[in-house]
Design a protein around this motif. Structure first.
Motif, mmCIF file in Angstrom:
data_model
loop_
_atom_site.group_PDB
_atom_site.id
_atom_site.type_symbol
_atom_site.label_atom_id
_atom_site.label_comp_id
_atom_site.label_asym_id
_atom_site.label_seq_id
_atom_site.Cartn_x
_atom_site.Cartn_y
_atom_site.Cartn_z
ATOM 1 N N TRP A 239 7.280 -52.120 31.296
ATOM 2 C CA TRP A 239 5.850 -52.172 30.975
ATOM 3 C C TRP A 239 4.998 -51.596 32.094
ATOM 4 C CZ3 TRP A 239 5.036 -52.304 26.210
ATOM 5 C CH2 TRP A 239 5.752 -53.125 25.337
ATOM 6 N N THR A 240 5.430 -51.768 33.344
ATOM 7 C CA THR A 240 4.629 -51.272 34.459
ATOM 8 C C THR A 240 4.560 -49.744 34.469
ATOM 9 O OG1 THR A 240 5.115 -53.197 35.827
ATOM 10 C CG2 THR A 240 4.416 -51.206 36.976
ATOM 11 N N TYR A 241 5.659 -49.099 34.105
ATOM 12 C CA TYR A 241 5.724 -47.639 34.215
ATOM 13 C C TYR A 241 5.662 -46.924 32.871
ATOM 14 C CZ TYR A 241 6.787 -48.434 39.081
ATOM 15 O OH TYR A 241 6.705 -48.819 40.399
ATOM 16 N N ASP A 242 5.470 -47.661 31.795
ATOM 17 C CA ASP A 242 5.458 -47.040 30.464
ATOM 18 C C ASP A 242 4.275 -46.085 30.298
ATOM 19 O OD1 ASP A 242 6.111 -46.740 27.611
ATOM 20 O OD2 ASP A 242 4.255 -47.867 27.312
ATOM 21 N N ARG A 243 4.536 -44.899 29.787
ATOM 22 C CA ARG A 243 3.484 -43.930 29.472
ATOM 23 C C ARG A 243 3.525 -43.528 27.995
ATOM 24 N NH1 ARG A 243 0.788 -41.904 33.851
ATOM 25 N NH2 ARG A 243 1.710 -42.319 35.898
ATOM 26 N N THR A 244 4.292 -44.259 27.212
ATOM 27 C CA THR A 244 4.437 -43.930 25.784
ATOM 28 C C THR A 244 3.545 -44.795 24.898
ATOM 29 O OG1 THR A 244 6.228 -45.529 25.395
ATOM 30 C CG2 THR A 244 6.849 -43.352 26.235
ATOM 31 N N GLU A 245 2.796 -45.715 25.521
ATOM 32 C CA GLU A 245 1.973 -46.692 24.783
ATOM 33 C C GLU A 245 2.837 -47.511 23.819
ATOM 34 O OE1 GLU A 245 -2.488 -45.317 24.379
ATOM 35 O OE2 GLU A 245 -1.184 -43.840 23.417
ATOM 36 N N ALA A 246 3.990 -47.939 24.329
ATOM 37 C CA ALA A 246 4.909 -48.730 23.508
ATOM 38 C C ALA A 246 4.304 -50.055 23.090
ATOM 39 C CB ALA A 246 6.212 -48.970 24.279
ATOM 40 N N TRP A 247 3.278 -50.525 23.813
ATOM 41 C CA TRP A 247 2.654 -51.801 23.466
ATOM 42 C C TRP A 247 2.043 -51.761 22.070
ATOM 43 C CZ3 TRP A 247 -2.509 -52.032 22.229
ATOM 44 C CH2 TRP A 247 -3.302 -50.940 22.611
ATOM 45 N N ILE A 248 1.639 -50.573 21.609
ATOM 46 C CA ILE A 248 1.032 -50.461 20.282
ATOM 47 C C ILE A 248 2.044 -50.844 19.207
ATOM 48 C CG2 ILE A 248 -0.027 -48.894 18.616
ATOM 49 C CD1 ILE A 248 -1.113 -47.288 20.987
ATOM 50 N N ASP A 249 3.230 -50.245 19.269
ATOM 51 C CA ASP A 249 4.280 -50.566 18.302
ATOM 52 C C ASP A 249 4.728 -52.016 18.449
ATOM 53 O OD1 ASP A 249 4.282 -48.057 17.146
ATOM 54 O OD2 ASP A 249 5.798 -47.270 18.522
ATOM 55 N N GLU A 250 4.720 -52.523 19.686
ATOM 56 C CA GLU A 250 5.121 -53.912 19.924
ATOM 57 C C GLU A 250 4.181 -54.881 19.193
ATOM 58 O OE1 GLU A 250 7.508 -56.701 22.585
ATOM 59 O OE2 GLU A 250 7.702 -54.567 22.167
ATOM 60 N N LEU A 251 2.874 -54.633 19.295
ATOM 61 C CA LEU A 251 1.914 -55.495 18.610
ATOM 62 C C LEU A 251 2.006 -55.337 17.098
ATOM 63 C CD1 LEU A 251 -1.414 -55.453 20.676
ATOM 64 C CD2 LEU A 251 0.469 -57.078 20.724
ATOM 65 N N LYS A 252 2.139 -54.107 16.632
ATOM 66 C CA LYS A 252 2.268 -53.884 15.183
ATOM 67 C C LYS A 252 3.466 -54.648 14.630
ATOM 68 C CE LYS A 252 0.189 -49.262 14.713
ATOM 69 N NZ LYS A 252 0.475 -47.849 14.378
ATOM 70 N N GLU A 253 4.593 -54.545 15.336
ATOM 71 C CA GLU A 253 5.809 -55.224 14.880
ATOM 72 C C GLU A 253 5.610 -56.736 14.843
ATOM 73 O OE1 GLU A 253 10.526 -55.689 16.154
ATOM 74 O OE2 GLU A 253 9.243 -54.226 17.167
#
Length: 272
Positions: A239-253
């Motif tokens: 999460w600290t180094y993510d640049r793919t905005e993976a948090w968006i898919d995480e919340l959607k899921e």
């Protein structure tokens, strides 16, 4: 700029008291969720903490949320009411736009909170990172924040805690560095796609931070099996180094799982 956590309980209690002293009656303008997080730690140690905790819990039960919660009181970094309100108003809107989830604060049985200056995202990693960069005459402040979503229904429970980077600045005085306690200036916030350019790679962080990450994997003090501890340490790095905005898919899921949960069964009362 790096703030190092202190584990001395007396220091944390003094800090909590100082916030109450600073804001006086405005102290209750913080979201009650914030008060329960702070006072709940010490409610058995002092009657004033217990009173705060009871009052906050009562407010939470009686008052439907009009926005996502914001945990404004943290240690060692906290933020004022102006900063807290502007942060949650702007960031909630951006979260909803990016995920397509409207009125995210009002999803049944879900508590959604934003925790700015997220310290030790997973236990024993005892730092919070705040980075300053000047671009085109604007003095930006970057910090990490947790988006905490939890769903409760009876014994059923789901949760997710993605970590994001957020930057802020004063639109009226862009050359100034943001003061988290300033109650007068307008502040602009933006969720970033990743850490700021000046944030060092994990191999360039201070050695003791890297050691803490390794300790998370191996520490016998954590009541978790080794596989879980290793997963938590790697999630911190992810999460600290993510640049793919993976948090968006995480919340959607997460919200898709919540919406797909079967309705709760009601027990029939036999008629005699």
């Amino acid at each position: 700029m790096r703030y190092e956590m202190t584990h001395d309980l007396n220091d944390i209690i003094d800090y909590y008291k100082e916030i109450k002293k600073k804001f006086g009656r405005k102290y209750w303008n913080y979201d009650p969720y914030t008060i329960t997080m702070a006072s709940g730690l010490f409610r058995e140690m002092n009657s004033s903490f217990k009173n705060d905790d009871n009052k906050a819990r009562k407010l939470l039960r009686q008052t439907p949320p009009t926005k996502i919660r914001v945990a404004a009181i943290r240690f060692p970094v906290s933020c004022g009411i102006n900063f807290s309100n502007a942060l949650v108003e702007q960031v909630q809107k951006q979260i909803e736009e990016k995920t397509g989830i409207s009125n995210i604060h009002s999803v049944p049985n879900v508590t959604t909170a934003l925790r700015p200056f997220a310290p030790n995202h997973y236990w024993y990693i005892d730092d919070v990172f705040i980075v300053h960069e000047t671009t085109d005459g604007k003095r930006y402040t970057f910090f990490q924040a947790e988006i905490l979503c939890s769903w409760h229904r009876g014994d059923d429970y789901l949760s997710t805690i993605p970590l994001v980077w957020i930057k802020c600045f004063y639109p009226d005085h862009p050359e100034k560095e943001v003061d988290f306690w300033d109650e007068n200036e307008r502040i602009s916030f933006e969720i970033c796609k990743g850490p700021p350019d000046s944030f060092p790679a994990i191999t360039e962080l201070p050695e003791y931070i890297q050691q803490n990450i390794e300790m998370t994997k191996n520490s016998p003090l954590l009541p978790l099996n080794p596989a879980i501890k290793i997963a938590l340490a790697y999630r911190y790095e992810k999460w600290t180094y993510d640049r793919t905005e993976a948090w968006i898919d995480e919340l959607k899921e997460f919200f898709e799982k919540v919406s797909s949960m079967p309705p709760r069964r009601t027990r029939r009362v036999s008629k005699k």
